[in-house]
Design a protein around this motif. Structure first.
Motif, PDB file in Angstrom:
ATOM      1  N   ASP A 119     -79.189  23.704  58.450  1.00 41.12           N
ATOM      2  CA  ASP A 119     -78.246  24.082  57.401  1.00 41.12           C
ATOM      3  C   ASP A 119     -77.279  25.157  57.903  1.00 41.12           C
ATOM      4  OD1 ASP A 119     -79.295  22.305  55.590  1.00 41.12           O
ATOM      5  OD2 ASP A 119     -80.532  23.785  54.542  1.00 41.12           O
ATOM      6  N   PHE A 120     -77.798  26.085  58.683  1.00 42.15           N
ATOM      7  CA  PHE A 120     -76.974  27.145  59.275  1.00 42.15           C
ATOM      8  C   PHE A 120     -75.892  26.531  60.157  1.00 42.15           C
ATOM      9  CE2 PHE A 120     -77.008  31.715  60.622  1.00 42.15           C
ATOM     10  CZ  PHE A 120     -76.095  31.642  61.665  1.00 42.15           C
ATOM     11  N   LEU A 121     -76.278  25.654  61.053  1.00 42.00           N
ATOM     12  CA  LEU A 121     -75.325  25.024  61.970  1.00 42.00           C
ATOM     13  C   LEU A 121     -74.280  24.209  61.217  1.00 42.00           C
ATOM     14  CD1 LEU A 121     -77.884  23.945  64.686  1.00 42.00           C
ATOM     15  CD2 LEU A 121     -75.863  25.357  65.149  1.00 42.00           C
ATOM     16  N   ALA A 122     -74.721  23.409  60.253  1.00 37.86           N
ATOM     17  CA  ALA A 122     -73.785  22.575  59.499  1.00 37.86           C
ATOM     18  C   ALA A 122     -72.812  23.437  58.708  1.00 37.86           C
ATOM     19  CB  ALA A 122     -74.550  21.644  58.566  1.00 37.86           C
ATOM     20  N   ALA A 123     -73.282  24.552  58.161  1.00 35.51           N
ATOM     21  CA  ALA A 123     -72.410  25.439  57.391  1.00 35.51           C
ATOM     22  C   ALA A 123     -71.320  26.041  58.273  1.00 35.51           C
ATOM     23  CB  ALA A 123     -73.238  26.542  56.739  1.00 35.51           C
ATOM     24  N   VAL A 124     -71.676  26.415  59.492  1.00 36.65           N
ATOM     25  CA  VAL A 124     -70.685  26.962  60.424  1.00 36.65           C
ATOM     26  C   VAL A 124     -69.658  25.892  60.802  1.00 36.65           C
ATOM     27  CG1 VAL A 124     -70.351  27.846  62.782  1.00 36.65           C
ATOM     28  CG2 VAL A 124     -72.181  28.774  61.333  1.00 36.65           C
ATOM     29  N   VAL A 125     -70.116  24.688  61.099  1.00 34.20           N
ATOM     30  CA  VAL A 125     -69.206  23.611  61.487  1.00 34.20           C
ATOM     31  C   VAL A 125     -68.239  23.289  60.358  1.00 34.20           C
ATOM     32  CG1 VAL A 125     -69.047  21.153  62.055  1.00 34.20           C
ATOM     33  CG2 VAL A 125     -70.773  22.574  63.160  1.00 34.20           C
ATOM     34  N   VAL A 126     -68.732  23.166  59.140  1.00 35.45           N
ATOM     35  CA  VAL A 126     -67.866  22.799  58.017  1.00 35.45           C
ATOM     36  C   VAL A 126     -66.921  23.940  57.648  1.00 35.45           C
ATOM     37  CG1 VAL A 126     -67.821  22.135  55.577  1.00 35.45           C
ATOM     38  CG2 VAL A 126     -69.487  21.097  57.125  1.00 35.45           C
ATOM     39  N   GLY A 127     -67.426  25.175  57.630  1.00 37.31           N
ATOM     40  CA  GLY A 127     -66.557  26.311  57.348  1.00 37.31           C
ATOM     41  C   GLY A 127     -65.438  26.432  58.363  1.00 37.31           C
ATOM     42  N   TRP A 128     -65.776  26.261  59.622  1.00 35.38           N
ATOM     43  CA  TRP A 128     -64.792  26.274  60.715  1.00 35.38           C
ATOM     44  C   TRP A 128     -63.747  25.186  60.465  1.00 35.38           C
ATOM     45  CZ3 TRP A 128     -61.932  25.881  65.027  1.00 35.38           C
ATOM     46  CH2 TRP A 128     -61.997  26.892  65.989  1.00 35.38           C
ATOM     47  N   ASP A 129     -64.211  24.004  60.099  1.00 35.52           N
ATOM     48  CA  ASP A 129     -63.352  22.845  59.895  1.00 35.52           C
ATOM     49  C   ASP A 129     -62.341  23.090  58.778  1.00 35.52           C
ATOM     50  OD1 ASP A 129     -62.962  20.060  60.795  1.00 35.52           O
ATOM     51  OD2 ASP A 129     -63.491  19.527  58.741  1.00 35.52           O
ATOM     52  N   VAL A 130     -62.817  23.588  57.656  1.00 30.96           N
ATOM     53  CA  VAL A 130     -61.947  23.842  56.504  1.00 30.96           C
ATOM     54  C   VAL A 130     -60.882  24.873  56.840  1.00 30.96           C
ATOM     55  CG1 VAL A 130     -61.895  24.871  54.186  1.00 30.96           C
ATOM     56  CG2 VAL A 130     -63.632  23.155  54.757  1.00 30.96           C
ATOM     57  N   MET A 131     -61.296  25.981  57.421  1.00 33.61           N
ATOM     58  CA  MET A 131     -60.351  27.047  57.745  1.00 33.61           C
ATOM     59  C   MET A 131     -59.294  26.578  58.729  1.00 33.61           C
ATOM     60  SD  MET A 131     -61.219  30.867  59.113  1.00 33.61           S
ATOM     61  CE  MET A 131     -59.931  31.964  59.752  1.00 33.61           C
ATOM     62  N   TYR A 132     -59.725  25.871  59.771  1.00 28.89           N
ATOM     63  CA  TYR A 132     -58.782  25.396  60.783  1.00 28.89           C
ATOM     64  C   TYR A 132     -57.740  24.480  60.150  1.00 28.89           C
ATOM     65  CZ  TYR A 132     -56.884  23.373  65.052  1.00 28.89           C
ATOM     66  OH  TYR A 132     -56.028  22.975  66.055  1.00 28.89           O
ATOM     67  N   ARG A 133     -58.185  23.530  59.346  1.00 26.01           N
ATOM     68  CA  ARG A 133     -57.279  22.545  58.759  1.00 26.01           C
ATOM     69  C   ARG A 133     -56.216  23.212  57.875  1.00 26.01           C
ATOM     70  NH1 ARG A 133     -58.829  17.224  59.028  1.00 26.01           N
ATOM     71  NH2 ARG A 133     -60.784  16.853  60.181  1.00 26.01           N
ATOM     72  N   LEU A 134     -56.627  24.174  57.087  1.00 26.83           N
ATOM     73  CA  LEU A 134     -55.674  24.854  56.219  1.00 26.83           C
ATOM     74  C   LEU A 134     -54.635  25.626  57.037  1.00 26.83           C
ATOM     75  CD1 LEU A 134     -58.071  26.145  53.423  1.00 26.83           C
ATOM     76  CD2 LEU A 134     -56.329  24.360  53.209  1.00 26.83           C
ATOM     77  N   LEU A 135     -55.077  26.319  58.062  1.00 24.10           N
ATOM     78  CA  LEU A 135     -54.141  27.106  58.865  1.00 24.10           C
ATOM     79  C   LEU A 135     -53.213  26.217  59.691  1.00 24.10           C
ATOM     80  CD1 LEU A 135     -56.390  30.085  60.015  1.00 24.10           C
ATOM     81  CD2 LEU A 135     -54.673  30.023  58.196  1.00 24.10           C
ATOM     82  N   ALA A 136     -53.722  25.084  60.164  1.00 22.29           N
ATOM     83  CA  ALA A 136     -52.870  24.162  60.928  1.00 22.29           C
ATOM     84  C   ALA A 136     -51.722  23.643  60.068  1.00 22.29           C
ATOM     85  CB  ALA A 136     -53.701  23.000  61.453  1.00 22.29           C
ATOM     86  N   ALA A 137     -51.947  23.564  58.771  1.00 16.19           N
ATOM     87  CA  ALA A 137     -50.927  23.026  57.867  1.00 16.19           C
ATOM     88  C   ALA A 137     -49.780  23.993  57.623  1.00 16.19           C
ATOM     89  CB  ALA A 137     -51.563  22.642  56.537  1.00 16.19           C
TER      90      ALA A 137
END
Length: 453
Positions: free
Chosen positions: A124-142
């Motif tokens: 759960d820890f690993l998945a939370a880091v991956v998804v949080g990273w993913d969301v933040m990156y996508r928003l900033l790339a936009a």
């Protein structure tokens, strides 16, 4: 009816399972976690970051989550605030390549604090880091580079969403709560880059503010607070408020099949991201042509417009932050000291050293119109020597970035150097092994005793 961008992100954040994440993304997350813990450890020893720790320690409160190095248990929000400040407080933390921000500092401290309170598993820890990273990156790339040109700090506007997504997964928010959590996180999204113009160590706590805001957003949504369900795409939402030119397709393209943690950029030098490639380029020229500080007449550096405005014109630093953001200062100490160790950026004598200033004044930076997207951090450099010789080169990608990635051995060496400021070699070995085996832990809090002195 088509689902809006915010709703799509909320569904993605809630529904992705550990088993949905490719093994290579999980391994990259482990590198991210270890790197960020290392930065938190060295960051915990620095005086300007200790202000955040003293603030939280004096506030008191229920002991729920642990402060790295010190071992003090404080409320979860406070632990994340302090550890994220440590994790972004010395300019060695990771970057979202071609998007900006420091997703590791928005996700790992949150996972440590919330995971400890919740008794979350390693998976759960690993998945939370991956998804949080993913969301933040996508928003900033936009919104890049438009948001930065307007003066907004990428981490300040992106971290509350990355931190919220990490916390919300560990808190197991349902779909409706997740959507509201996004809306609430948007109310925490803020921060300007005036510090890179006139200084101020407040830059150090931007990550702490984002981490606290993200967890708070998830907790409030869990208790029933509602937020605007169109916080990203709405008339007064993230995209409209923070940027003049946006690419909303960056947010949803390959959502759920491509995980942006693969776009992580590990810093090798303790300075702003925009200077990493420039130091690397000069270092390669020095190694190839064997010239020294006394041989240099002028150094011309072509970088992106955003890089130029983000410290390219700081010739005489007046504090540690301005030294770390100064491109001319970084090149001057590389030539004079043959290194860019953190100690040089922290030395007030070097900020006013006549030799350093004179050499820094020989650096002339200009905006390269071709430095965009994946080429945003490229470097064109020409070094003119006093003997009439001139050397010119081009480096498309800085080291540690996804298109010029360094080996895991290099990353481990970086981690060991940072961790030695607090931990013994035996403890460092144990911590590396623990992160490598994180998915096997029923309780990820097994990491906690290993990150305290």
């Amino acid at each position: 009816m088509a689902t809006g961008i915010t709703a799509q992100l909320a569904i993605h954040t809630a529904k992705i399972r550990y088993e949905d994440i490719p093994p290579e993304a999980i391994e990259k997350a482990k590198d991210c976690i270890l790197d960020q813990i290392g930065v938190e450890l060295i960051g915990s020893t620095l005086e300007w970051n200790k202000i955040a720790y003293r603030y939280v320690a004096e506030m008191g409160g229920r002991g729920e989550s642990t402060v790295v190095n010190y071992g003090k248990k404080v409320p979860t929000l406070d632990a994340a605030f302090v550890n994220a400040t440590f994790g972004q407080g010395c300019e060695l933390d990771d970057v979202g390549f071609a998007a900006g921000g420091h997703p590791g500092a928005a996700t790992v401290p949150v996972a440590l604090a919330v995971g400890e309170k919740q008794g979350s598993s390693g998976k759960d820890f690993l998945a939370a880091v991956v998804v949080g990273w993913d969301v933040m990156y996508r928003l900033l790339a936009a919104v890049r580079p438009s948001a930065g040109k307007r003066g907004f700090h990428s981490h300040g506007i992106g971290a509350p969403f990355g931190a919220m997504s990490t916390a919300a997964r560990l808190l197991r928010l349902n779909d409706g709560q997740m959507l509201h959590a996004f809306g609430i996180a948007g109310m925490h999204s803020s921060g300007t880059m005036e510090y890179d113009q006139t200084g101020g160590e407040v830059k150090r706590v931007i990550a702490g503010i984002g981490a606290r805001g993200g967890i708070q957003s998830a907790m409030l949504a869990q208790l029933g607070l509602t937020g605007p369900p169109t916080i990203i795409e709405g008339k007064r939402g993230f995209l409209k408020v923070f940027a003049d030119l946006v690419e909303p397709e960056e947010i949803t393209r390959d959502l759920g099949s491509e995980f942006k943690i693969m776009r992580i950029w590990f810093k090798l030098y303790p300075c702003v991201a925009t200077v990493q490639g420039v130091i690397y380029t000069l270092t390669k020229l020095i190694e190839e042509h064997r010239f020294g500080a006394d041989d240099v007449e002028e150094i011309r550096v072509g970088i992106s417009e955003t890089s130029l405005s983000h410290g390219g014109a700081i010739y005489e630093p007046h504090d540690v932050a301005s030294a770390q953001f100064s491109l001319p200062f970084s090149l001057a100490i590389r030539l004079l000291k043959n290194d860019n160790d953190l100690s040089f950026y922290m030395d007030p004598k070097l900020w006013t050293d006549p030799k350093v200033i004179a050499l820094a004044r020989k650096v002339k930076s200009y905006a390269d119109p071709n430095a965009k997207k994946d080429q945003n951090y490229n470097t064109t450099m020409e070094v003119k020597l006093t003997n009439g010789k001139s050397y010119k080169t081009f480096e498309p990608y800085p080291p540690g970035s996804p298109l010029n990635m360094v080996s895991r051995d290099v990353l481990r060496a970086k981690f060991r150097k940072m961790a030695r400021t607090v931990l013994t070699e035996e403890r460092i070995d144990q911590l590396i092994e623990a992160v490598d085996r994180l998915e096997t832990y029923n309780d990820a809090a097994q990491l906690i005793p290993l990150v305290v002195k």
